[in-house]
Design a protein around this motif. Structure first.
Motif, PDB file in Angstrom:
ATOM      1  N   ASP A  86       0.819  -1.219   0.000  1.00 10.10           N
ATOM      2  CA  ASP A  86       0.000   0.000   0.000  1.00 10.10           C
ATOM      3  C   ASP A  86       0.853   1.269   0.000  1.00 10.10           C
ATOM      4  O   ASP A  86       0.426   2.309  -0.493  1.00 10.10           O
ATOM      5  CB  ASP A  86      -0.931   0.021   1.221  1.00 10.10           C
ATOM      6  CG  ASP A  86      -2.030  -1.032   1.125  1.00 10.10           C
ATOM      7  OD1 ASP A  86      -2.283  -1.512   0.003  1.00 10.10           O
ATOM      8  OD2 ASP A  86      -2.624  -1.379   2.170  1.00 10.10           O
TER       9      ASP A  86
ATOM     10  N   ASN B 169       0.404   4.419  -2.510  1.00 10.95           N
ATOM     11  CA  ASN B 169       0.283   5.796  -2.032  1.00 10.95           C
ATOM     12  C   ASN B 169       1.351   6.687  -2.645  1.00 10.95           C
ATOM     13  O   ASN B 169       1.095   7.828  -3.037  1.00 10.95           O
ATOM     14  CB  ASN B 169       0.370   5.806  -0.504  1.00 10.95           C
ATOM     15  CG  ASN B 169       0.166   7.168   0.096  1.00 10.95           C
ATOM     16  OD1 ASN B 169       1.134   7.866   0.390  1.00 10.95           O
ATOM     17  ND2 ASN B 169      -1.068   7.579   0.267  1.00 10.95           N
TER      18      ASN B 169
ATOM     19  N   SER C  14      -3.255   5.419  -4.779  1.00  5.03           N
ATOM     20  CA  SER C  14      -4.141   5.415  -3.616  1.00  5.03           C
ATOM     21  C   SER C  14      -3.934   6.707  -2.836  1.00  5.03           C
ATOM     22  O   SER C  14      -2.809   7.176  -2.698  1.00  5.03           O
ATOM     23  CB  SER C  14      -3.833   4.211  -2.714  1.00  5.03           C
ATOM     24  OG  SER C  14      -4.536   4.314  -1.491  1.00  5.03           O
ATOM     25  N   THR C  15      -5.029   7.273  -2.361  1.00  2.00           N
ATOM     26  CA  THR C  15      -4.936   8.502  -1.557  1.00  2.00           C
ATOM     27  C   THR C  15      -5.056   8.199  -0.067  1.00  2.00           C
ATOM     28  O   THR C  15      -4.948   9.098   0.760  1.00  2.00           O
ATOM     29  CB  THR C  15      -6.043   9.497  -1.962  1.00  2.00           C
ATOM     30  OG1 THR C  15      -7.329   8.847  -1.860  1.00  2.00           O
ATOM     31  CG2 THR C  15      -5.848   9.980  -3.386  1.00  2.00           C
ATOM     32  N   GLN C  16      -5.269   6.930   0.250  1.00  2.43           N
ATOM     33  CA  GLN C  16      -5.373   6.544   1.653  1.00  2.43           C
ATOM     34  C   GLN C  16      -3.999   6.594   2.316  1.00  2.43           C
ATOM     35  O   GLN C  16      -3.021   6.090   1.761  1.00  2.43           O
ATOM     36  CB  GLN C  16      -5.940   5.133   1.783  1.00  2.43           C
ATOM     37  CG  GLN C  16      -7.448   5.062   1.609  1.00  2.43           C
ATOM     38  CD  GLN C  16      -7.981   3.692   1.988  1.00  2.43           C
ATOM     39  OE1 GLN C  16      -7.407   2.681   1.622  1.00  2.43           O
ATOM     40  NE2 GLN C  16      -9.085   3.660   2.708  1.00  2.43           N
ATOM     41  N   VAL C  17      -3.958   7.206   3.478  1.00  3.49           N
ATOM     42  CA  VAL C  17      -2.699   7.261   4.233  1.00  3.49           C
ATOM     43  C   VAL C  17      -2.592   5.982   5.044  1.00  3.49           C
ATOM     44  O   VAL C  17      -3.431   5.719   5.916  1.00  3.49           O
ATOM     45  CB  VAL C  17      -2.661   8.491   5.169  1.00  3.49           C
ATOM     46  CG1 VAL C  17      -1.363   8.514   5.963  1.00  3.49           C
ATOM     47  CG2 VAL C  17      -2.828   9.779   4.369  1.00  3.49           C
ATOM     48  N   PRO C  18      -1.596   5.149   4.756  1.00  5.71           N
ATOM     49  CA  PRO C  18      -1.494   3.860   5.468  1.00  5.71           C
ATOM     50  C   PRO C  18      -1.072   4.032   6.925  1.00  5.71           C
ATOM     51  O   PRO C  18      -0.383   4.981   7.271  1.00  5.71           O
ATOM     52  CB  PRO C  18      -0.427   3.110   4.671  1.00  5.71           C
ATOM     53  CG  PRO C  18       0.388   4.177   4.019  1.00  5.71           C
ATOM     54  CD  PRO C  18      -0.533   5.330   3.758  1.00  5.71           C
ATOM     55  N   ASN C  19      -1.520   3.104   7.753  1.00  7.85           N
ATOM     56  CA  ASN C  19      -1.062   3.085   9.148  1.00  7.85           C
ATOM     57  C   ASN C  19       0.276   2.370   9.259  1.00  7.85           C
ATOM     58  O   ASN C  19       1.020   2.563  10.205  1.00  7.85           O
ATOM     59  CB  ASN C  19      -2.100   2.386  10.039  1.00  7.85           C
ATOM     60  CG  ASN C  19      -3.327   3.247  10.263  1.00  7.85           C
ATOM     61  OD1 ASN C  19      -3.219   4.456  10.427  1.00  7.85           O
ATOM     62  ND2 ASN C  19      -4.490   2.624  10.248  1.00  7.85           N
TER      63      ASN C  19
ATOM     64  N   LYS D  38       2.637   5.618  13.624  1.00  8.33           N
ATOM     65  CA  LYS D  38       2.725   4.897  12.342  1.00  8.33           C
ATOM     66  C   LYS D  38       3.840   3.864  12.443  1.00  8.33           C
ATOM     67  O   LYS D  38       4.920   4.148  12.946  1.00  8.33           O
ATOM     68  CB  LYS D  38       3.041   5.861  11.191  1.00  8.33           C
ATOM     69  CG  LYS D  38       2.048   7.014  11.029  1.00  8.33           C
ATOM     70  CD  LYS D  38       0.727   6.552  10.481  1.00  8.33           C
ATOM     71  CE  LYS D  38      -0.200   7.746  10.239  1.00  8.33           C
ATOM     72  NZ  LYS D  38      -1.531   7.308   9.794  1.00  8.33           N
TER      73      LYS D  38
END
Length: 228
Positions: free
Chosen positions: A92, A96, A101-106, A124
């Motif tokens: 992911d 990003n 993907s615009t989701q900020v991964p954890n 994080k």
């Protein structure tokens, strides 16, 4: 000791927002002396410890009215620099990184030719997974990231929109995506060929619009001359 502490504080004050590792100050003294100096500066809140061996003098934002800190990718790059690792985002994180993907991964995941390591940075998790060096050193950093993004999407989940976004991201890649990737699995090479073709289509389209507007300007100029 006080002299070294002052030198370190001055260097970091002149470079607010920049991440420093303990390695950056070895020219000033021994490892233990530098560690002790950084510890004291951190204890006095003159600098901030990001994680083990990494420090920063945070930059204050007058707009946000708070101190700003580097993002996880910047910290990961500095960790790699500290240990002389070669890394590339994977999973992911690669999606990003490339704008897929615009989701900020954890969890920020990287392949690395160094040891397996995990770090916690501002809630994080940074994970470095060991891989053979040839998987990341055989290609430029940008191309390695594209390859990891393609793997993250999977063979049967790559859309035309994905191809277009990767073509935009691939601008500046020094390799020829068709000729310089022959050792990769066939399905990844097929995707890279589509990216290369799309990149040239985008470039041709931009050139066409450029010449179109030049012709429009020339026609307007000629028209204005006739009117005069």
């Amino acid at each position: 000791m006080d002299s070294i502490i002052n030198q370190i504080e001055n260097i970091m004050s002149e470079n607010q927002g920049k991440i420093f590792s303990i390695n950056d100050f070895y020219n000033l003294g021994t490892k233990n002396t530098i560690k002790s100096a950084l510890y004291r500066l951190n204890e006095k809140n003159h600098i901030t410890r990001l994680l083990d061996g990494l420090y920063i003098k945070p930059k204050y934002s007058k707009v946000l009215k708070e101190y700003s800190y580097p993002d996880a990718n910047e910290v990961a790059e500095k960790i790699a620099d500290k240990f002389s690792w070669t890394i590339a985002p994977t999973g992911d994180t690669a999606l990003n990184y490339t704008g897929l993907s615009t989701q900020v991964p954890n969890e920020y995941k990287y392949i690395s030719d160094g040891a397996y390591r995990e770090y916690l940075y501002r809630d994080k998790k940074l994970v470095f997974k060991h891989t053979t060096n040839r998987n990341i050193s055989a290609y430029s950093k940008k191309l390695s990231i594209i390859i990891q993004a393609i793997k993250a999407l999977g063979k049967d989940n790559i859309s035309e929109e994905n191809i277009k976004k990767l073509a935009i991201y691939s601008k500046g890649v020094k390799e020829d995506l068709k000729k310089d990737t022959l050792k990769l699995p066939f399905w990844i090479r097929e995707v890279l060929e589509k990216i290369e073709d799309n990149k040239w289509i985008q470039m041709s389209s931009k050139k066409a619009w450029h010449f179109f507007w030049i012709n429009v300007e020339l026609l307007c100029y000629e028209r204005d001359r006739r009117i005069c």
